[in-house]
Motif scaffolding. Sequence first.
Motif, short mmCIF file in Angstrom:
data_model
loop_
_atom_site.label_atom_id
_atom_site.label_comp_id
_atom_site.label_asym_id
_atom_site.label_seq_id
_atom_site.Cartn_x
_atom_site.Cartn_y
_atom_site.Cartn_z
N ASP A 83 -6.91 5.11 1.94
CA ASP A 83 -8.29 5.02 2.44
C ASP A 83 -8.67 3.56 2.65
OD1 ASP A 83 -9.53 3.92 0.00
OD2 ASP A 83 -9.16 5.90 -0.84
N ARG A 84 -9.68 3.37 3.44
CA ARG A 84 -10.11 2.02 3.82
C ARG A 84 -10.55 1.20 2.61
NH1 ARG A 84 -14.56 1.01 8.41
NH2 ARG A 84 -15.26 -0.99 7.68
N GLU A 85 -11.17 1.82 1.63
CA GLU A 85 -11.61 1.10 0.44
C GLU A 85 -10.41 0.49 -0.30
OE1 GLU A 85 -13.76 2.08 -3.79
OE2 GLU A 85 -14.40 3.21 -2.04
N THR A 86 -9.33 1.26 -0.41
CA THR A 86 -8.12 0.75 -1.07
C THR A 86 -7.50 -0.38 -0.26
OG1 THR A 86 -7.72 2.93 -2.04
CG2 THR A 86 -5.86 1.41 -1.97
N LEU A 108 0.83 -1.21 0.00
CA LEU A 108 0.00 0.00 0.00
C LEU A 108 0.86 1.25 0.00
CD1 LEU A 108 -2.42 -1.20 2.82
CD2 LEU A 108 -3.00 -1.02 0.40
N SER A 109 0.30 2.34 -0.50
CA SER A 109 0.94 3.66 -0.43
C SER A 109 0.14 4.49 0.57
CB SER A 109 0.92 4.35 -1.79
OG SER A 109 1.69 3.62 -2.71
N SER A 162 -0.30 5.65 8.00
CA SER A 162 0.96 4.90 7.90
C SER A 162 0.70 3.41 8.07
CB SER A 162 1.92 5.37 8.99
OG SER A 162 1.43 4.98 10.27
N PRO A 163 1.69 2.59 7.70
CA PRO A 163 1.55 1.15 7.93
C PRO A 163 1.38 0.84 9.42
CG PRO A 163 3.43 1.57 6.50
CD PRO A 163 2.93 2.90 6.98
N GLY A 164 2.06 1.60 10.25
CA GLY A 164 1.95 1.41 11.69
C GLY A 164 0.56 1.69 12.21
N GLU A 165 -0.06 2.75 11.72
CA GLU A 165 -1.42 3.08 12.15
C GLU A 165 -2.40 1.99 11.72
OE1 GLU A 165 -4.91 6.38 11.39
OE2 GLU A 165 -2.84 6.99 11.05
N LEU A 166 -2.26 1.51 10.50
CA LEU A 166 -3.13 0.44 10.01
C LEU A 166 -2.91 -0.83 10.84
CD1 LEU A 166 -5.17 -0.82 8.10
CD2 LEU A 166 -3.32 -1.09 6.42
N HIS A 167 -1.67 -1.19 11.07
CA HIS A 167 -1.36 -2.38 11.87
C HIS A 167 -1.92 -2.25 13.28
CE1 HIS A 167 1.08 -4.82 14.62
NE2 HIS A 167 0.95 -5.73 13.67
N ASP A 168 -1.72 -1.09 13.91
CA ASP A 168 -2.22 -0.90 15.27
C ASP A 168 -3.74 -1.00 15.33
OD1 ASP A 168 0.40 -0.56 16.03
OD2 ASP A 168 0.25 1.61 16.32
N THR A 169 -4.40 -0.50 14.30
CA THR A 169 -5.86 -0.60 14.24
C THR A 169 -6.29 -2.05 14.14
OG1 THR A 169 -6.05 1.59 13.21
CG2 THR A 169 -7.92 0.09 12.94
N VAL A 170 -5.66 -2.79 13.24
CA VAL A 170 -5.99 -4.21 13.07
C VAL A 170 -5.69 -4.98 14.36
CG1 VAL A 170 -5.40 -6.33 11.82
CG2 VAL A 170 -5.75 -4.19 10.56
#
Length: 94
Positions: free
Chosen positions: A19-22, A14-15, A56-64
Amino acid sequence: MQLSEAREAFDDRLSFPVDRETVDDRVGDVRLEAPNGEDTTVGAVLERTETTEFASPGELHDTVAGLVDDAFVGRKRYDDRGNGGERRDDEQSF
């Protein structure tokens, strides 16, 4: 994939910001292996949040990581003192 490997995978696929859809389109079907139960997908986990963008990748990972169920958590009531998590009457907590 293991949850611990997800951050690197998010960064590779991901870049950011994204957004969540992507996220759902590109990695939503990625299977997360649960050590203590049923596996799930990134998309299924993200259905539990109203967040629409990740910086960021970190924010996405922390959310998951914050939204996965108990199957991704270590042994319940684990106590490294060896008493099986049961409290004795003579024990004191400090």
